[in-house]
Design a protein around this motif. Structure first.
Motif, PDB file in Angstrom:
ATOM      1  N   ASP A 194       0.812  -1.220   0.000  1.00  0.00           N
ATOM      2  CA  ASP A 194       0.000   0.000   0.000  1.00  0.00           C
ATOM      3  C   ASP A 194       0.844   1.268   0.000  1.00  0.00           C
ATOM      4  OD1 ASP A 194       0.983  -0.267   2.560  1.00  0.00           O
ATOM      5  OD2 ASP A 194      -0.910   0.132   3.573  1.00  0.00           O
ATOM      6  N   LEU A 195       2.147   1.136  -0.272  1.00  0.00           N
ATOM      7  CA  LEU A 195       3.051   2.276  -0.368  1.00  0.00           C
ATOM      8  C   LEU A 195       3.222   2.646  -1.840  1.00  0.00           C
ATOM      9  CD1 LEU A 195       5.182   4.247   0.890  1.00  0.00           C
ATOM     10  CD2 LEU A 195       6.849   2.403   0.575  1.00  0.00           C
ATOM     11  N   VAL A 196       2.977   3.909  -2.189  1.00  0.00           N
ATOM     12  CA  VAL A 196       3.051   4.358  -3.579  1.00  0.00           C
ATOM     13  C   VAL A 196       3.887   5.628  -3.662  1.00  0.00           C
ATOM     14  CG1 VAL A 196       1.748   5.120  -5.598  1.00  0.00           C
ATOM     15  CG2 VAL A 196       0.779   3.378  -4.091  1.00  0.00           C
ATOM     16  N   GLN A 216       5.441  12.756  -4.767  1.00  0.00           N
ATOM     17  CA  GLN A 216       4.518  12.529  -3.660  1.00  0.00           C
ATOM     18  C   GLN A 216       4.557  11.059  -3.258  1.00  0.00           C
ATOM     19  OE1 GLN A 216       0.259  12.834  -4.454  1.00  0.00           O
ATOM     20  NE2 GLN A 216      -0.037  13.869  -2.503  1.00  0.00           N
ATOM     21  N   ALA A 217       4.472  10.820  -1.950  1.00  0.00           N
ATOM     22  CA  ALA A 217       4.437   9.462  -1.426  1.00  0.00           C
ATOM     23  C   ALA A 217       3.151   9.260  -0.630  1.00  0.00           C
ATOM     24  CB  ALA A 217       5.645   9.205  -0.536  1.00  0.00           C
ATOM     25  N   LEU A 218       2.544   8.078  -0.801  1.00  0.00           N
ATOM     26  CA  LEU A 218       1.307   7.735  -0.099  1.00  0.00           C
ATOM     27  C   LEU A 218       1.474   6.389   0.568  1.00  0.00           C
ATOM     28  CD1 LEU A 218      -1.285   8.537  -2.934  1.00  0.00           C
ATOM     29  CD2 LEU A 218      -0.732  10.025  -1.018  1.00  0.00           C
ATOM     30  N   ARG A 219       0.906   6.253   1.756  1.00  0.00           N
ATOM     31  CA  ARG A 219       0.815   4.942   2.421  1.00  0.00           C
ATOM     32  C   ARG A 219      -0.635   4.720   2.800  1.00  0.00           C
ATOM     33  NH1 ARG A 219       3.624   1.267   6.275  1.00  0.00           N
ATOM     34  NH2 ARG A 219       2.425  -0.628   5.855  1.00  0.00           N
ATOM     35  N   ALA A 220      -1.254   3.691   2.238  1.00  0.00           N
ATOM     36  CA  ALA A 220      -2.673   3.394   2.460  1.00  0.00           C
ATOM     37  C   ALA A 220      -3.530   4.613   2.146  1.00  0.00           C
ATOM     38  CB  ALA A 220      -2.899   2.925   3.891  1.00  0.00           C
ATOM     39  N   GLY A 221      -3.133   5.361   1.107  1.00  0.00           N
ATOM     40  CA  GLY A 221      -3.893   6.535   0.699  1.00  0.00           C
ATOM     41  C   GLY A 221      -3.568   7.798   1.468  1.00  0.00           C
ATOM     42  N   ARG A 222      -2.713   7.721   2.494  1.00  0.00           N
ATOM     43  CA  ARG A 222      -2.359   8.884   3.318  1.00  0.00           C
ATOM     44  C   ARG A 222      -1.081   9.524   2.784  1.00  0.00           C
ATOM     45  NH1 ARG A 222       1.304   9.218   7.384  1.00  0.00           N
ATOM     46  NH2 ARG A 222       1.502   6.941   7.433  1.00  0.00           N
ATOM     47  N   ALA A 223      -1.120  10.838   2.554  1.00  0.00           N
ATOM     48  CA  ALA A 223       0.069  11.554   2.089  1.00  0.00           C
ATOM     49  C   ALA A 223       1.112  11.579   3.198  1.00  0.00           C
ATOM     50  CB  ALA A 223      -0.298  12.976   1.673  1.00  0.00           C
ATOM     51  N   LEU A 224       2.375  11.311   2.852  1.00  0.00           N
ATOM     52  CA  LEU A 224       3.435  11.209   3.853  1.00  0.00           C
ATOM     53  C   LEU A 224       4.158  12.526   4.098  1.00  0.00           C
ATOM     54  CD1 LEU A 224       5.019   7.756   2.933  1.00  0.00           C
ATOM     55  CD2 LEU A 224       3.144   8.272   4.502  1.00  0.00           C
ATOM     56  N   VAL A 248       6.341   6.624   7.531  1.00  0.00           N
ATOM     57  CA  VAL A 248       5.913   5.497   6.704  1.00  0.00           C
ATOM     58  C   VAL A 248       5.210   4.421   7.521  1.00  0.00           C
ATOM     59  CG1 VAL A 248       6.725   3.581   5.265  1.00  0.00           C
ATOM     60  CG2 VAL A 248       7.680   5.877   4.955  1.00  0.00           C
ATOM     61  N   ASP A 249       5.720   4.145   8.709  1.00  0.00           N
ATOM     62  CA  ASP A 249       5.256   2.984   9.464  1.00  0.00           C
ATOM     63  C   ASP A 249       4.191   3.302  10.504  1.00  0.00           C
ATOM     64  OD1 ASP A 249       6.794   1.302   7.991  1.00  0.00           O
ATOM     65  OD2 ASP A 249       8.453   1.198   9.404  1.00  0.00           O
ATOM     66  N   ARG A 250       3.436   4.366  10.279  1.00  0.00           N
ATOM     67  CA  ARG A 250       2.265   4.608  11.125  1.00  0.00           C
ATOM     68  C   ARG A 250       1.218   3.536  10.893  1.00  0.00           C
ATOM     69  NH1 ARG A 250       0.346  10.648  10.221  1.00  0.00           N
ATOM     70  NH2 ARG A 250      -1.575   9.670  10.946  1.00  0.00           N
ATOM     71  N   GLU A 251       1.144   3.010   9.658  1.00  0.00           N
ATOM     72  CA  GLU A 251       0.269   1.887   9.359  1.00  0.00           C
ATOM     73  C   GLU A 251       1.051   0.581   9.497  1.00  0.00           C
ATOM     74  OE1 GLU A 251      -1.762   5.305   7.792  1.00  0.00           O
ATOM     75  OE2 GLU A 251       0.238   4.593   7.307  1.00  0.00           O
ATOM     76  N   ALA A 252       0.330  -0.475   9.787  1.00  0.00           N
ATOM     77  CA  ALA A 252       0.947  -1.798   9.855  1.00  0.00           C
ATOM     78  C   ALA A 252       0.755  -2.509   8.517  1.00  0.00           C
ATOM     79  CB  ALA A 252       0.309  -2.604  10.985  1.00  0.00           C
ATOM     80  N   PRO A 253       1.648  -3.419   8.168  1.00  0.00           N
ATOM     81  CA  PRO A 253       2.845  -3.807   8.896  1.00  0.00           C
ATOM     82  C   PRO A 253       3.987  -2.827   8.649  1.00  0.00           C
ATOM     83  CG  PRO A 253       2.705  -5.066   6.879  1.00  0.00           C
ATOM     84  CD  PRO A 253       1.448  -4.240   6.939  1.00  0.00           C
ATOM     85  N   PRO A 254       4.986  -2.800   9.542  1.00  0.00           N
ATOM     86  CA  PRO A 254       6.141  -1.925   9.293  1.00  0.00           C
ATOM     87  C   PRO A 254       6.877  -2.358   8.033  1.00  0.00           C
ATOM     88  CG  PRO A 254       6.570  -3.432  11.121  1.00  0.00           C
ATOM     89  CD  PRO A 254       5.125  -3.565  10.796  1.00  0.00           C
ATOM     90  N   LEU A 255       7.377  -1.362   7.292  1.00  0.00           N
ATOM     91  CA  LEU A 255       8.049  -1.648   6.019  1.00  0.00           C
ATOM     92  C   LEU A 255       9.551  -1.370   6.054  1.00  0.00           C
ATOM     93  CD1 LEU A 255       5.504  -0.248   3.383  1.00  0.00           C
ATOM     94  CD2 LEU A 255       5.766  -2.597   4.191  1.00  0.00           C
ATOM     95  N   ILE A 256      10.014  -0.519   6.960  1.00  0.00           N
ATOM     96  CA  ILE A 256      11.431  -0.151   6.996  1.00  0.00           C
ATOM     97  C   ILE A 256      12.096  -0.863   8.171  1.00  0.00           C
ATOM     98  CG2 ILE A 256      13.079   1.744   7.224  1.00  0.00           C
ATOM     99  CD1 ILE A 256      10.988   3.564   5.964  1.00  0.00           C
ATOM    100  N   HIS A 257      13.161  -1.601   7.876  1.00  0.00           N
ATOM    101  CA  HIS A 257      13.793  -2.449   8.882  1.00  0.00           C
ATOM    102  C   HIS A 257      15.297  -2.193   8.941  1.00  0.00           C
ATOM    103  CE1 HIS A 257      10.028  -4.775   8.801  1.00  0.00           C
ATOM    104  NE2 HIS A 257      10.112  -4.633   7.498  1.00  0.00           N
ATOM    105  N   VAL A 276       8.229  -6.410   3.757  1.00  0.00           N
ATOM    106  CA  VAL A 276       7.472  -7.024   4.850  1.00  0.00           C
ATOM    107  C   VAL A 276       8.263  -8.196   5.385  1.00  0.00           C
ATOM    108  CG1 VAL A 276       5.331  -8.210   5.454  1.00  0.00           C
ATOM    109  CG2 VAL A 276       5.268  -6.288   3.885  1.00  0.00           C
ATOM    110  N   SER A 277       8.516  -8.207   6.687  1.00  0.00           N
ATOM    111  CA  SER A 277       9.269  -9.304   7.287  1.00  0.00           C
ATOM    112  C   SER A 277       8.436 -10.577   7.264  1.00  0.00           C
ATOM    113  CB  SER A 277       9.671  -8.953   8.725  1.00  0.00           C
ATOM    114  OG  SER A 277       8.524  -8.878   9.545  1.00  0.00           O
TER     115      SER A 277
END
Length: 239
Positions: free
Chosen positions: A146-148, A155-163, A214-223, A234-235
C-alpha cells in the motif's frame, strides 16, 4: 484429462492491474489484500465509501472491489466528484441484498459475489471483468503493497495517506523501494541521498524520521539489519 484428483486447479491470475479494495472489516481486508496481491494484482485499500470516492477522483484503477456492508454507502451515489476514469466494480454482498447494487454510483461494468465468498470466485469474477481491458499505465509510479511513490508529483502515499516527505526523505524512500528486500549500507544510502557520505548519525536520524512517517500503518516496512544497513519490505513474521 483434467489432472488427477490430488492436483489443485490453478487460480486465475492478474497481470499487475491496479485494484482498489473497499472493505472496513480487517479480516476480510487482509484476506483480499493478501490473496489478490499473491495473484498478481497491485492492491490499494480504502476503509469507507467516502475514502473510495476520493481515491477514484484522484487516481485511476483497473478494478474496484466494494463491500456493500460498508456503513457509509447510503448516499454514495449522490457524490458528484468528477471521475475521468470509470473502472468496473465487483460487489461483495449478502444474497438478500442483491437489489442494492448501487447502479447510481456510475462506475463501469459490474458483477458481484455473495458472502460468505470463496477467494477463487472473487479471482475468477475479477478476471472476467478485466478481460480485454488494457491495464492503467502509471509510468511515473513505484509501489510496494500500500506504499506508492509518484515521481511526477514527488509525492508518497501509504494506504492513501500523504506522507509529506522532505526531499532527502523522498530520495531515501525511493532508493529503499527500488531495492525492496535488499539491504543497503549506510554508505550506499548516503551517497544516493546526498552525493557523499554524511556519517552514521545523519543517516540514522534520516531513517528514523522516515520510519515515523511510513510505518504509522501496519505492517512496518522499513527495517534495520544491525551492522549492515536498512531494507524495505514485509518481514516474514508479518506475512
Amino acid at each position: 484429462m483434467y489432472g488427477s484428483a490430488s492436483e489443485k486447479p490453478s487460480l486465475p491470475r492478474g497481470a499487475g492491474q491496479h485494484v482498489l479494495i473497499v472493505v472496513d472489516a480487517p479480516d476480510v481486508a487482509e484476506l483480499l489484500f493478501t490473496t489478490m496481491e499473491l495473484a498478481g494484482y497491485r492492491i490499494h485499500m480504502a476503509e469507507s465509501g467516502a475514502e473510495a470516492v476520493a481515491r477514484l477522483a484522484e487516481q485511476r484503477f483497473d478494478l474496484v472491489v466494494l463491500d456493500l456492508a460498508l456503513s457509509d454507502l447510503e448516499g454514495l451515489g449522490r457524490e458528484r466528484r468528477p471521475l475521468t476514469h470509470r473502472p468496473p466494480v465487483l460487489f461483495l454482498t449478502r444474497y438478500d441484498s442483491l437489489g442494492e447494487l448501487l447502479p447510481e454510483v456510475g462506475l463501469g461494468e459490474q458483477d458481484y459475489v455473495t458472502k460468505p465468498f470463496r477467494v477463487a470466485e472473487v479471482l475468477a469474477r475479477a478476471q472476467v471483468l478485466l478481460r480485454g481491458r488494457k491495464p492503467v499505465r502509471r509510468d511515473s509510479e513505484l509501489s510496494y503493497r500500500d506504499l506508492v511513490l509518484d515521481d511526477s508529483a514527488c509525492q508518497a502515499l501509504r494506504a492513501g495517506r500523504a506522507l509529506h516527505l522532505t526531499p532527502a526523505e523522498y530520495r531515501l524512500l525511493r532508493h529503499l523501494l527500488v531495492n525492496a528486500h535488499k539491504v543497503l549500507s549506510k554508505e550506499q544510502i548516503g551517497r544516493y541521498v546526498w552525493g557523499d557520505f554524511h556519517g552514521d548519525n545523519a543517516i540514522e536520524q534520516l531513517v528514523s524520521r522516515l520510519r515515523r512517517k511510513v510505518d504509522r500503518e501496519a505492517p512496518p516496512l522499513i527495517h534495520t539489519r544491525r551492522g549492515f544497513g536498512y531494507w524495505l519490505g514485509v518481514s516474514s513474521a508479518d506475512r
